[in-house]
Design a protein around this motif. Structure first.
Motif, short mmCIF file in Angstrom:
data_model
loop_
_atom_site.label_atom_id
_atom_site.label_comp_id
_atom_site.label_asym_id
_atom_site.label_seq_id
_atom_site.Cartn_x
_atom_site.Cartn_y
_atom_site.Cartn_z
N GLY A 381 0.80 -1.21 0.00
CA GLY A 381 0.00 0.00 0.00
C GLY A 381 0.83 1.27 0.00
O GLY A 381 0.32 2.35 -0.29
N ALA A 382 2.13 1.13 0.30
CA ALA A 382 3.02 2.29 0.32
C ALA A 382 3.62 2.59 -1.05
O ALA A 382 4.30 3.59 -1.21
N TRP A 383 3.37 1.70 -2.04
CA TRP A 383 4.11 1.85 -3.29
C TRP A 383 3.84 3.18 -3.97
O TRP A 383 4.77 3.78 -4.55
N SER A 384 2.63 3.69 -3.94
CA SER A 384 2.36 4.97 -4.61
C SER A 384 3.21 6.08 -4.01
O SER A 384 3.74 6.94 -4.72
N ASP A 385 3.37 6.08 -2.67
CA ASP A 385 4.23 7.08 -2.02
C ASP A 385 5.69 6.87 -2.41
O ASP A 385 6.42 7.84 -2.63
N ILE A 386 6.11 5.61 -2.50
CA ILE A 386 7.50 5.32 -2.88
C ILE A 386 7.74 5.75 -4.32
O ILE A 386 8.77 6.37 -4.65
N GLN A 387 6.80 5.45 -5.18
CA GLN A 387 6.91 5.83 -6.59
C GLN A 387 7.01 7.35 -6.74
O GLN A 387 7.83 7.87 -7.50
N LEU A 388 6.17 8.07 -5.99
CA LEU A 388 6.20 9.52 -6.04
C LEU A 388 7.49 10.08 -5.46
O LEU A 388 8.03 11.08 -5.96
N ALA A 389 8.03 9.42 -4.42
CA ALA A 389 9.29 9.85 -3.85
C ALA A 389 10.42 9.72 -4.86
O ALA A 389 11.29 10.59 -4.97
N LEU A 390 10.42 8.62 -5.62
CA LEU A 390 11.42 8.42 -6.66
C LEU A 390 11.31 9.50 -7.74
O LEU A 390 12.32 10.03 -8.22
N THR A 391 10.08 9.83 -8.12
CA THR A 391 9.87 10.87 -9.12
C THR A 391 10.28 12.23 -8.61
O THR A 391 10.86 13.04 -9.33
N ASP A 417 16.12 11.76 2.18
CA ASP A 417 14.77 12.25 2.48
C ASP A 417 13.72 11.31 1.91
O ASP A 417 12.72 10.99 2.58
N ALA A 418 13.96 10.85 0.67
CA ALA A 418 13.01 9.91 0.03
C ALA A 418 12.95 8.61 0.81
O ALA A 418 11.87 8.02 0.99
N GLN A 419 14.10 8.15 1.30
CA GLN A 419 14.15 6.91 2.08
C GLN A 419 13.35 7.05 3.37
O GLN A 419 12.54 6.18 3.72
N THR A 420 13.55 8.16 4.08
CA THR A 420 12.86 8.37 5.35
C THR A 420 11.35 8.40 5.16
O THR A 420 10.59 7.74 5.90
N LYS A 421 10.88 9.17 4.17
CA LYS A 421 9.45 9.28 3.94
C LYS A 421 8.85 7.97 3.44
O LYS A 421 7.75 7.58 3.85
N SER A 422 9.58 7.28 2.58
CA SER A 422 9.07 6.02 2.04
C SER A 422 9.01 4.93 3.11
O SER A 422 8.05 4.15 3.15
N GLN A 423 10.02 4.88 3.97
CA GLN A 423 10.01 3.88 5.04
C GLN A 423 8.87 4.15 6.02
O GLN A 423 8.22 3.22 6.50
N ALA A 424 8.62 5.42 6.29
CA ALA A 424 7.50 5.77 7.18
C ALA A 424 6.18 5.33 6.55
O ALA A 424 5.29 4.81 7.25
#
Length: 432
Positions: A381-391, A417-424
């Motif tokens: 369920g986190a993938w959309s946030d991870i995808q957006l973080a990568l973008t 920053d992307a790692q921190t937000k995606s892991q959360a």
């Protein structure tokens, strides 16, 4: 933006399975087709007329224009418990939709209403849910990614076909660059594609981005992927500097002018435009490289990630008061005839099994091969946030990229920053 729910009941089903929706309106959310906007409007009007003839109901189409917009549409509708009845989602957003619990799970009865589960190409069901007993995504289109290359420019440079490694592809791009030509056409400002390069290169290097509950965007393989992607423009000079402001459709248009050797990420949908361009009859498709930058071969834990498992799924909102009409719409647009019509207009491969079998074009052989070598992005369920973080790493880097290049320190900070937000986000998804 708060979305407006459709009123009324679900429609009345008759003994022969048709649905009486007279006086009702079905709300359908789809992504904007930036490559073929006028054709999309015509297709919508055509489907609206056919749907009304079948059910008596009208269709109301809403659109989203970016991945962020797509996510916002899902979130606002789920929170409000109202909005579109049917969502057309990119496959990578299906896990996010599933995690909300707000969409209809497809049991035997639901599959029967859309023509049966066996109507669909089995491979297209690979990201419909976490397993084959828990699925919400109904396959609508298949869109594996490949490269396009200019066969005339390749021949002039003494090249046969695109390399199977990213390093080899860069070497070819350098040979294709000069005298007003460029090696690659890349849309650095595209809303959807930049992260796909990073995902592929990272997976090929043995880093899947998400493993269990651990996100790994701060891995050296991810850093190398971004450095490679940015370097094509800033260091290697194999991309037109104007590409800093290009979307994917603009990159395709530039490739179609005949002065670029490689269009490194596209789909079969490009055929409709390229066949009307200056390189009609002078291009071919090939698999994207499956060996990560800096490597001559894949490590034992590397994935042959020729493409993400890509396309569009249809999902039906559980809050919808028009579920029978929603399934009637899905049944219509996933029929063999309508799938082949959609393929003819836009180029997407049918998700309908019979429709897919009836397509025979030698030019599409690499696309079919890519479909068999496609891999699903992590079902979380986190993938959309991870995808957006990568973008967003790309978005934040564009000013520096346009003025010379992205420093290692700036890239490291953005990835941290992307790692921190995606892991959360992953931690929250694991607890839901």
């Amino acid at each position: 933006m708060m979305l407006t729910a459709c009123g009324g009941g679900s429609g009345t089903s008759s003994d022969n399975g048709t649905v009486d929706g007279k006086g009702k309106t079905l709300d359908v959310l789809v992504g904007v087709n930036t490559a073929y906007p006028e054709q999309q409007k015509t297709w919508m009007a055509d489907i609206d007329a056919k749907f009304k003839a079948q059910t008596g109901a009208d269709l109301k189409f809403e659109t989203f224009a970016s991945a962020n917009d797509e996510l916002t549409k899902i979130q606002t509708s789920v929170v409000a418990n109202e909005g579109p009845d049917v969502y057309g989602l990119g496959t990578t957003f299906t896990p996010t939709a599933y995690s909300t619990g707000a969409f209809v799970k497809m049991g035997d009865a639901e599959w029967a209403k859309v023509g049966g589960k066996d109507r669909f190409n089995p491979a297209a069901l690979g990201i419909s849910g976490p397993d084959d007993k828990n699925q919400i995504g109904i396959p609508f289109s298949s869109r594996p990614f490949v490269m396009a290359y200019n066969t005339e420019l390749f021949k002039a440079a003494g090249l046969d076909k695109p390399a199977s490694t990213w390093d080899g592809l860069l070497d070819q791009a350098k040979k294709l660059t000069g005298n007003g030509n460029y090696g690659m056409a890349v849309g650095y400002k595209d809303n959807f594609d930049p992260w796909k390069f990073v995902w592929a290169m990272s997976a090929e290097a043995g880093n899947p981005l998400v493993s269990g509950n651990k996100v790994s965007l701060d891995d050296p393989a991810v850093t190398k992927a971004y450095q490679t992607y940015f370097g094509w423009l800033s260091k290697d000079k194999v991309v037109d500097p104007a590409a800093i402001g290009w979307t994917n459709s603009q990159a395709m248009a530039a490739f179609g002018q005949g002065k670029t050797g490689i269009f490194p990420i596209t789909t079969a949908t490009a055929m409709n435009s390229l066949d009307k361009s200056a390189i009609a009859g002078k291009y071919a498709f090939a698999l994207m490289p499956t060996v990560a930058p800096g490597q001559a071969s894949r490590p034992s834990n590397g994935v042959e990630a020729a493409s993400i498992l890509s396309g569009d799924n249809l999902v039906v909102a559980d809050y919808s008061k028009n579920k029978d009409l929603a399934f009637a719409y899905v049944k219509l647009v996933t029929s063999k005839d309508e799938q082949l019509n959609y393929n003819k207009i836009f180029g997407d491969l049918p998700a309908n099994a019979e429709g897919l079998k009836s397509i025979s074009n030698p030019l599409l052989a690499p696309v079919t091969d890519a479909a068999t070598k496609s891999h699903a992005t992590p079902f979380t369920g986190a993938w959309s946030d991870i995808q957006l973080a990568l973008t967003n790493v790309v978005v934040q880097s564009l000013p520096e990229l346009s003025s010379g290049g992205v420093s290692d320190s700036a890239l490291a900070g953005r990835l941290k920053d992307a790692q921190t937000k995606s892991q959360a986000s992953q931690d929250r998804a694991g607890k839901s």
